[in-house]
Scaffold this active site. Structure first.
Site, mmCIF file in Angstrom:
data_model
loop_
_atom_site.group_PDB
_atom_site.id
_atom_site.type_symbol
_atom_site.label_atom_id
_atom_site.label_comp_id
_atom_site.label_asym_id
_atom_site.label_seq_id
_atom_site.Cartn_x
_atom_site.Cartn_y
_atom_site.Cartn_z
ATOM 1 N N ARG A 257 43.559 39.123 49.707
ATOM 2 C CA ARG A 257 44.890 38.536 49.853
ATOM 3 C C ARG A 257 45.286 37.903 48.516
ATOM 4 O O ARG A 257 44.443 37.392 47.777
ATOM 5 C CB ARG A 257 44.909 37.480 50.962
ATOM 6 N N GLU A 286 54.247 37.872 47.821
ATOM 7 C CA GLU A 286 54.717 39.243 48.057
ATOM 8 C C GLU A 286 56.101 39.250 48.717
ATOM 9 O O GLU A 286 56.368 38.390 49.559
ATOM 10 C CB GLU A 286 53.708 39.984 48.942
ATOM 11 N N HIS A 304 50.251 46.343 48.115
ATOM 12 C CA HIS A 304 49.553 45.925 49.342
ATOM 13 C C HIS A 304 49.407 47.117 50.291
ATOM 14 O O HIS A 304 49.868 47.088 51.439
ATOM 15 C CB HIS A 304 50.297 44.783 50.042
#
Length: 342
Positions: A257, A286, A304
């Site tokens: 993450r 993000e 991602h």
């Protein structure tokens, strides 16, 4: 009414009855898995798509509060105590991803709400992506690809040279869970020496060297691959001290993450040449990505999507369906409960 009209009317009634009888599943944000399997979900469940409703979220949830037992959660969905207060009959939160950091697990435990995740559905593919990012950074594959695509090859005979060979290097894995173990297995094929830091030492893996502190791991490795879960304890686990310990030739790969790395410090270290490069599939805010990262040849960026393969999404679909159906059946067991809640 002729036979055709009668038949058509009967089909419409049948479809409407089937729709009303389907178990209701609340979906707050559009999950990535819907790109592949939304129609399949709709055949099994009555999906309450909050993001498509013109109503404010709170009003939408109140309208459906008494009928919602299950929430299908995307990796970006935040499920807080305030949301759960509006949904007193929820029994299950089925998360499409492995990470559940956006779900208030403490509140779920208090309320007896079960949380499930993707378990091992994405593990193999995320591990593959970690190695892919590492090789791309070391060999500067995107920069070389750019030279070919933009016809720079004939003019630019001083194209970027790779950092160093991966073979027999010391690699540190931050988080030796399911993904970390698969990353380590792949690195063994390159003859790498594996070290790691994790919540606990894995005594059954004596061939891997354990370091209790991430900074100590960085001192002894040229490469760090970050794949631990995001918690209060692991937030910014890769910080300035760790990057300084890694050194100017060091490489950081992150398939966990974004907030596992102090992104501001990472940008500074990369721009100033204080570490050698980075491969990043995730970012702190993000989908925002710092411009400085975009401009660097020693950084490889992906949106991602580690683990995003058709096979992984099919496996995840089966897990989600199995977990959701367990709420509406007396015989179907849960398939992937998050162990902290068991």
């Amino acid at each position: 009414m002729d036979d055709r009209m009668s038949y058509s009317h009967g089909v419409e009634q049948s479809n409407e009855q089937h729709f009303l009888e389907q178990p209701k599943v609340l979906v707050l944000d559009c999950p990535a898995i819907f790109s592949f399997h939304e129609k399949k979900f709709e055949k099994k469940f009555h999906l309450l798509k909050a993001w498509e409703s013109p109503l404010p979220m709170e009003e939408f949830l109140k309208n459906h509060a008494r009928s919602v037992k299950v929430i299908l959660s995307s990796f970006k969905t935040r499920i807080t105590a305030d949301i759960l207060n509006l949904l007193p009959w929820v029994e299950l939160i089925a998360c499409e991803s492995t990470g559940v950091e956006n779900i208030d697990l403490v509140e779920c435990r208090k309320r007896g709400i079960t949380v499930t995740n993707a378990a091992s559905a994405f593990v193999e593919d995320v591990a593959d992506m970690a190695i892919g990012l590492l090789l791309a950074v070391l060999m500067k594959i995107p920069a070389a690809d750019r030279d070919v695509r933009f016809k720079l090859w004939p003019q630019n005979m001083t194209f970027p040279v790779g950092h160093f060979k991966l073979r027999e290097k010391q690699v540190g894995i931050v988080g030796l869970g399911n993904i970390g173990l698969q990353v380590a297995k792949r690195l063994e094929a390159f003859g790498c020496s594996i070290s790691y830091t994790s919540r606990k030492e894995k005594h059954n893996l004596s061939s891997y060297k354990y370091y209790p502190k991430t900074q100590e791991l960085a001192i002894n490795c040229k490469i760090l691959i970050v794949c631990c879960a995001l918690t209060d304890q692991t937030h910014h686990i890769i910080n300035r001290n760790v990057m300084e310990a890694l050194g100017k030739d060091g490489i950081v790969i992150n398939v966990g993450r974004g907030p596992l790395i102090d992104e501001k410090e990472l940008v500074k270290f990369l721009v100033e040449g204080k570490i050698g490069g980075a491969g990043l599939d995730v970012f702190e805010k993000e989908p925002y990505v710092p411009n400085e990262l975009v401009e660097l040849d020693n950084v490889v960026l992906t949106p991602h999507r580690a683990g995003f393969t058709e096979q992984a999404f099919f496996d995840d679909f089966q897990l989600l369906v199995g977990n959701i159906e367990s709420v509406f059946s007396t015989t179907n067991p849960l398939m992937s409960p998050v162990m902290e809640l068991v």
